[in-house]
Motif scaffolding. Structure first.
Motif, mmCIF file in Angstrom:
data_model
loop_
_atom_site.group_PDB
_atom_site.id
_atom_site.type_symbol
_atom_site.label_atom_id
_atom_site.label_comp_id
_atom_site.label_asym_id
_atom_site.label_seq_id
_atom_site.Cartn_x
_atom_site.Cartn_y
_atom_site.Cartn_z
ATOM 1 N N GLN A 42 17.345 0.787 1.805
ATOM 2 C CA GLN A 42 16.422 -0.270 1.424
ATOM 3 C C GLN A 42 15.285 -0.372 2.430
ATOM 4 O O GLN A 42 15.453 -0.089 3.609
ATOM 5 C CB GLN A 42 17.136 -1.613 1.273
ATOM 6 N N SER A 43 14.122 -0.737 1.916
ATOM 7 C CA SER A 43 12.948 -0.829 2.770
ATOM 8 C C SER A 43 11.931 -1.766 2.130
ATOM 9 O O SER A 43 11.922 -1.953 0.909
ATOM 10 C CB SER A 43 12.336 0.567 2.932
ATOM 11 N N SER A 44 11.085 -2.358 2.934
ATOM 12 C CA SER A 44 9.960 -3.127 2.403
ATOM 13 C C SER A 44 8.733 -2.216 2.451
ATOM 14 O O SER A 44 8.709 -1.220 3.165
ATOM 15 C CB SER A 44 9.730 -4.395 3.223
ATOM 16 N N LEU A 45 7.725 -2.554 1.653
ATOM 17 C CA LEU A 45 6.527 -1.730 1.637
ATOM 18 C C LEU A 45 5.316 -2.565 1.276
ATOM 19 O O LEU A 45 5.426 -3.661 0.743
ATOM 20 C CB LEU A 45 6.658 -0.566 0.644
ATOM 21 N N SER A 46 4.162 -2.039 1.606
ATOM 22 C CA SER A 46 2.907 -2.654 1.190
ATOM 23 C C SER A 46 1.909 -1.543 0.918
ATOM 24 O O SER A 46 1.991 -0.452 1.479
ATOM 25 C CB SER A 46 2.368 -3.610 2.259
ATOM 26 N N VAL A 47 0.999 -1.829 0.018
ATOM 27 C CA VAL A 47 -0.092 -0.918 -0.328
ATOM 28 C C VAL A 47 -1.344 -1.768 -0.338
ATOM 29 O O VAL A 47 -1.360 -2.832 -0.960
ATOM 30 C CB VAL A 47 0.117 -0.292 -1.732
ATOM 31 N N LYS A 48 -2.379 -1.361 0.382
ATOM 32 C CA LYS A 48 -3.595 -2.159 0.375
ATOM 33 C C LYS A 48 -4.819 -1.274 0.225
ATOM 34 O O LYS A 48 -4.796 -0.088 0.549
ATOM 35 C CB LYS A 48 -3.710 -3.031 1.615
ATOM 36 N N VAL A 49 -5.877 -1.882 -0.285
ATOM 37 C CA VAL A 49 -7.145 -1.205 -0.491
ATOM 38 C C VAL A 49 -8.208 -1.977 0.279
ATOM 39 O O VAL A 49 -8.303 -3.198 0.141
ATOM 40 C CB VAL A 49 -7.537 -1.159 -1.987
ATOM 41 N N VAL A 50 -8.977 -1.281 1.089
ATOM 42 C CA VAL A 50 -10.098 -1.882 1.807
ATOM 43 C C VAL A 50 -11.368 -1.123 1.468
ATOM 44 O O VAL A 50 -11.326 0.066 1.137
ATOM 45 C CB VAL A 50 -9.876 -1.898 3.336
ATOM 46 N N ASP A 51 -12.508 -1.798 1.551
ATOM 47 C CA ASP A 51 -13.778 -1.127 1.291
ATOM 48 C C ASP A 51 -14.286 -0.466 2.571
ATOM 49 O O ASP A 51 -13.615 -0.483 3.609
ATOM 50 C CB ASP A 51 -14.800 -2.092 0.676
#
Length: 90
Positions: A42-51
């Motif tokens: 199990q793991s946590s994750l994040s995905v983000k987009v920046v300009d």
């Protein structure tokens, strides 16, 4: 709101910090033996987009467990919602 029955109390209200801390451990105690998984699965994750200026356009947060993915939160800033970020893949 509370309701008592046979010495037990049911309460409904705001988020309960003790419950939030103890529930994952209780679920793990049942799920790990039943599924043959461990904490390593199990793991946590994040995905983000920046300009280009480093400003956040949006992203998602979630977790994985035993080959599954759960998206807990997805947000795209309003002025970027028509840019196609909701349907892009890597």
């Amino acid at each position: 709101m509370t309701h008592d029955q046979a010495g037990e109390t049911l309460s409904v209200g705001q988020r309960d910090s003790d419950l939030n801390e103890r529930s994952p451990q209780g679920l793990d105690e049942v799920n790990f033996p039943a599924t043959g998984t461990t904490a390593a699965d199990q793991s946590s994750l994040s995905v983000k987009v920046v300009d280009d200026a480093g400003e956040l356009l949006g992203g998602l947060s979630g977790w994985t467990w035993g080959g599954l993915l759960d998206i807990e939160m997805l947000w795209i800033r309003e002025k970027s919602r028509k840019d196609g970020w909701d349907r892009r893949s890597s």
